[in-house]
Scaffold this active site. Structure first.
Site, PDB file in Angstrom:
ATOM      1  N   ASP A 259       0.918  -1.221   0.019  1.00 21.87           N
ATOM      2  CA  ASP A 259       0.066   0.176  -0.001  1.00 21.87           C
ATOM      3  C   ASP A 259       0.877   1.321  -0.017  1.00 21.87           C
ATOM      4  OD1 ASP A 259      -2.278  -1.597   0.413  1.00 21.87           O
ATOM      5  OD2 ASP A 259      -1.702  -1.806   2.292  1.00 21.87           O
TER       6      ASP A 259
ATOM      7  N   HIS B 101      -3.993  -2.302  -6.340  1.00 22.12           N
ATOM      8  CA  HIS B 101      -3.350  -0.954  -6.696  1.00 22.12           C
ATOM      9  C   HIS B 101      -4.422   0.035  -7.188  1.00 22.12           C
ATOM     10  CE1 HIS B 101       0.310  -3.632  -7.765  1.00 22.12           C
ATOM     11  NE2 HIS B 101       0.316  -3.361  -6.403  1.00 22.12           N
TER      12      HIS B 101
END
Length: 449
Positions: free
Chosen positions: A38, A66
Site C-alpha cells: 500500500d 493498486h
C-alpha cells in the site's frame, strides 16, 4: 596447446562473452514496495508507464490492490498491471502470477465501463501462470478460521492454497486449460479429489465448474502467449520494460515477517523467476516508500501508533485496504526496516509517497534503531516475529512543517522541514530519493532531481 591456438580460443571466448553481455539492447526497470504494501506503487507505475513499451506483473494474484487516478477517474487494479491505463503500452501477466479467471474478467469489465478500451490488443497472459479455483478460496477461508485468534490476516483470495498446489505439483496452468480439454478435465477432477480428501466440508460441483471453464478457455485464449519469448524478443529489440511488484518486501515469503506474509516472492528475486528474466536484464530498482508506515492484517509492527497519531495518519491518509477494505494499522517511518529491504532488493533510487499526510504535524518521529530489552543494539533486522515483537525502537525527532504541500510541484518549493525530512531519509539509507508524492494523481509526484 600452441600459443596461437590459445590466442584463438581466448578471442573466441571474449567474442562469445561480449555477445552474451550485450545481447539485450534495453533494460528492465522494477518498482517494488519497500514496506508492508500500500505504498503507492500503482501511481508510480502509472507515471513511468507513459515512457515505456511494456508493463509486467510478476507474482501474486488478486490479493494485491493498486489504485491509479488518470484523467480524474480512479481505477482499482488487482490482477491487471497498472500500466493498462496507458493505451500505448502492452501489459503482461507473467508466469509467477496466480490467476482467478472469474475475478480477472470481472476486473476487465469494471475497468472497461470506466473507459479502458482495446485491452484485447494490449494485454498478454503467460501460458505458464497457474490458475486459482474457487475451492482454493474456500480452503483459504477455512485455514484462516482454524487459526482462530492467531490468524494471518489473509485476503482469502485463494492465493496461498494455489501456490501450495503449484509447489506440490498438482496445480493447473493456463496453457493446460487451452490444450486438450479432456486432459484439463482429468487434472481438475484430480485436484478437486485431493482437496475434498483433505477438506471434506468443501463442496465442488465438478460438472458445473468444467462447463464454466470451457467457456473461460475461449474467453482467455486471445490473451495467452509465451511471455518469456515475448519479453526476451522485446529486450533484444530495445523495447523498454517496467515491472510492477505486487505486495511488498516485508510480505515476501522468504524475507518478510513470516508467517505474516504472502505466498510469493515479492522482492527482486520474484521478478526474475516470475517473468523468466536473467539478472543482467535488470536496470533501475525503484523502492516505493510511504512517508510513514502501514500494514494490513496481523503481525509485528515495531513503529505502530495505537493512539491519536495512528488515528490521524489513518484518517488523513484514507488508510483502508483496496482489496480487503480493512483499516490499515499506522505508525512512524522505520529506517531499520527500510535498510533491510534495501539490502535485499538493491534499490537504485526511491520514491517517497504521501508526504502531504504529514502536513499537519508539529513533530514527526522516525525510527532509527532497534534494541533488545536489555539495551543491546541490533545490527540486523530480526529474523523471527518473536524477536521483532519484543524489540524497543529508538526514534529521531524531526520538526514538522504544518503547511499544505498538496499543490507544490517543485521540490525546492517544499517547506524547508519537508525537504529536510526527505534528505534525512536519503542520508540514512544512502539511496537517492528521485520522486516525492504529495497527492493522489500522477501529477502530484515531484521529480526531485
Amino acid at each position: 596447446m600452441s600459443t596461437s591456438s590459445a590466442a584463438v580460443n581466448g578471442n573466441h571466448y571474449e567474442q562469445l562473452h561480449q555477445g552474451r553481455t550485450k545481447m539485450y539492447k534495453s533494460k528492465v526497470d522494477v518498482v517494488l514496495g519497500a514496506q508492508w504494501g500500500d505504498e503507492g506503487k500503482g501511481k508510480v507505475v502509472d507515471m513511468l508507464a507513459s515512457e515505456v513499451d511494456i508493463v509486467c506483473r510478476c507474482q501474486g494474484g488478486n490479493n494485491a490492490g493498486h489504485t491509479v487516478v488518470a484523467n480524474g477517474t480512479e481505477f482499482d487494479f488487482h490482477l491487471l498491471p497498472s500500466g493498462v491505463v496507458n493505451e500505448k503500452c502492452i501489459s503482461v501477466i507473467g508466469n509467477g502470477v496466480v490467476i482467478h479467471l472469474p475475478s480477472l474478467f470481472d476486473e476487465l469489465l469494471k475497468n472497461q465501463a470506466k473507459g479502458l478500451s482495446h485491452l484485447e490488443n494490449r494485454l498478454i497472459i503467460s501460458d505458464r501462470a497457474h490458475l486459482v479455483f474457487d475451492f482454493h478460496q474456500h480452503v483459504d477461508g477455512m485455514q484462516e478460521a482454524e487459526k482462530g485468534g492467531k490468524s494471518l490476516g489473509t485476503t482469502k483470495k485463494g492465493i496461498g492454497p494455489a501456490y501450495s498446489s503449484k509447489a506440490t505439483r498438482n496445480g493447473i496452468r493456463v496453457g493446460e486449460l487451452l490444450g486438450d480439454f479432456n486432459l484439463f478435465s482429468d487434472k481438475f477432477k484430480s485436484i478437486v479429489a485431493t482437496h475434498v480428501r483433505l477438506f471434506p466440508s468443501i463442496n465442488v460441483d465438478v460438472d458445473a465448474e468444467l462447463a464454466r471453464y470451457k467457456d473461460y478457455a475461449e474467453k482467455v485464449r486471445p490473451y495467452v502467449k509465451d511471455t518469456i519469448c515475448f519479453l526476451h524478443t522485446a529486450l533484444r529489440n530495445g523495447k523498454t520494460i517496467l515491472v510492477e511488484g505486487a505486495n511488498a518486501a516485508m510480505l515476501d515469503i522468504d524475507f518478510g515477517t513470516y508467517p505474516y506474509v504472502t505466498s510469493s516472492n515479492c522482492s527482486i528475486g520474484g521478478v526474475l523467476t516470475g517473468l523468466g528474466l536473467p539478472p543482467q536484464t535488470i536496470g533501475e530498482v525503484i523502492g516505493v516508500v510511504k512517508a510513514y508506515t502501514t500494514r494490513v492484517g496481523d503481525g509485528p509492527f515495531p513503529t505502530e501508533q495505537l493512539n491519536e497519531v495512528g488515528d490521524l495518519l489513518q484518517t488523513r491518509g484514507f488508510e483502508v485496504g483496496v482489496t480487503t477494505k480493512r483499516k490499515r494499522r499506522c505508525g512512524w517511518l522505520d529506517i531499520p526496516l527500510l535498510k533491510y529491504t534495501s539490502l535485499v532488493n538493491g534499490y537504485t533510487c526511491i520514491c517517497i509517497t504521501k508526504l502531504d499526510i504529514l502536513d499537519t504535524m508539529a513533530e514527526i518521529k522516525v525510527a532509527v534503531g532497534y534494541k533488545r530489552s536489555n539495551g543491546e543494539k541490533l545490527d540486523h533486522f530480526p529474523g523471527t516475529i518473536a524477536e521483532l515483537g519484543s524489540i524497543e525502537v529508538e526514534y529521531a525527532n524531526l520538526p514538522g512543517w504544518q503547511t499544505s504541500t498538496e499543490h507544490i510541484r517543485n521540490f525546492k518549493e517544499l517547506p524547508e522541514n519537508a525537504q529536510n525530512y526527505v534528505r534525512f531519509l536519503e542520508s540514512e539509507l544512502s539511496v537517492p530519493v528521485r520522486w516525492v508524492g504529495v497527492g493522489k494523481g500522477r501529477e502530484s509526484i515531484i521529480n526531485v532531481h
